[in-house]
Scaffold this active site. Structure first.
Site, short mmCIF file in Angstrom:
data_model
loop_
_atom_site.label_atom_id
_atom_site.label_comp_id
_atom_site.label_asym_id
_atom_site.label_seq_id
_atom_site.Cartn_x
_atom_site.Cartn_y
_atom_site.Cartn_z
N HIS A 141 -3.23 -5.76 2.73
CA HIS A 141 -2.87 -5.79 4.16
C HIS A 141 -3.48 -7.07 4.75
O HIS A 141 -4.01 -7.91 4.05
CB HIS A 141 -3.50 -4.60 4.87
N CYS A 162 0.79 -1.21 0.00
CA CYS A 162 0.00 0.00 0.00
C CYS A 162 0.84 1.29 0.00
O CYS A 162 1.46 1.60 -1.00
CB CYS A 162 -0.95 -0.04 1.19
N1 GLN Z 1 -2.03 6.84 2.30
C1 GLN Z 1 -2.17 5.93 1.22
C2 GLN Z 1 -3.59 5.91 0.66
O1 GLN Z 1 -4.45 6.30 1.29
C3 GLN Z 1 -1.77 4.52 1.68
C4 GLN Z 1 -2.69 3.96 2.72
C5 GLN Z 1 -2.20 2.63 3.30
O2 GLN Z 1 -0.98 2.31 3.35
N2 GLN Z 1 -3.12 1.81 3.78
O3 GLN Z 1 -3.81 5.41 -0.39
#
Ligand code: GLN
Length: 252
Positions: free
Chosen positions: A199, A98
């Protein structure tokens, strides 16, 4: 005294880029190497240090909200980039989740228009959209010979990622939004770097992907023959997710 081989996991920004159980990926890599008799260790690579990066077999870069990404991108570009590029060329593997995935690309642009430069290790660009993509994800994975050929996980991101010509998708979504909710792709593969929005954490329920990373990283030391482990619990968890989401399981 028999020689015990080392296996080193490099954890990028453990204090800032570590959400939705990402730490579980570190535990999985270390344990699966230890269960094969390796002397497995973790090198923590926070801001301001690149020490020990040349010895790392697998790098892990977890997710993080926009605020945390803003705190790490300068260090990534200025301090980590040269050694990370060299490590990948010499056969080390990288798993990025992510927010980490986004910063390995060319840039991440927030919903308010701020652009955080990435290091271009992956030929992808990401721009945040208004609606967050949140929920379970099932991916038909493109990695050859991976059994099962599915990956399961959880996504929570505003970023929409688009792949350039040098990158190929990690797979196609059977459930969920994946890279951008439009082209059906999820994640990215480019030489030894794997980026994904999954995740969960990812590797405990996808031990086949963990072994793929370990095997590929050890290939440069001709150690890629991994003794099989009893993954019945891990694969039962994987199958449970598929059943719960009413998705047919194949090759489990
Ligand atoms: N900040 C990034 C987004 O919102 C990554 C979010 C995350 O790592 N879950 O896409």
């Amino acid at each position: 005294m028999p020689h015990i081989e080392r296996f080193i996991v490099g954890w990028l920004y453990p204090d800032l880029m570590n959400i939705y159980g990402d730490r579980g990926n570190i535990t999985t890599l270390v344990k699966r190497a230890q269960w094969r008799g390796f002397d497995a260790r973790v090198v923590e690579l926070g801001r301001g240090t690149a020490e020990g990066m040349e010895d790392v077999d697998v790098f892990f870069f977890g997710g993080g909200q926009d605020r945390e990404q803003a705190l790490v991108y300068e260090d990534l570009v200025e301090v980590k980039r040269p050694k990370l590029e060299r490590a990948v060329v010499s056969g080390a593997m990288v798993l990025a989740i992510c927010g980490g995935y986004q910063l390995l690309g060319h840039f991440y642009q927030t919903a308010t228009g701020e652009r955080y430069p990435g290091i271009g290790l992956l030929d992808v660009t990401t721009e945040a959209g208004r609606k967050r993509f949140i929920g379970d994800v099932i991916v038909d994975c493109a990695i050859d010979g991976l059994k099962p050929s599915t990956l399961v996980g959880f996504e929570n991101h505003s970023g929409r990622t688009f792949l350039g010509p040098a990158a190929t998708p990690l797979g196609n979504v059977r459930l969920g939004n994946g890279n951008n909710g439009a082209d059906g792709t999820e994640g990215c593969l480019q030489s030894g770097v794997i980026g994904t929005y999954l995740h969960g954490s990812l590797l405990p329920k996808n031990p086949h992907l963990a072994d793929h990373l370990i095997r590929r990283a050890l290939a440069r030391r001709d150690l890629s023959e991994l003794t099989p482990l009893d993954d019945s619990a891990e694969l039962a968890a994987h199958a449970r997710i598929l059943q719960r989401l009413k998705a047919p399981s194949n090759q489990l």
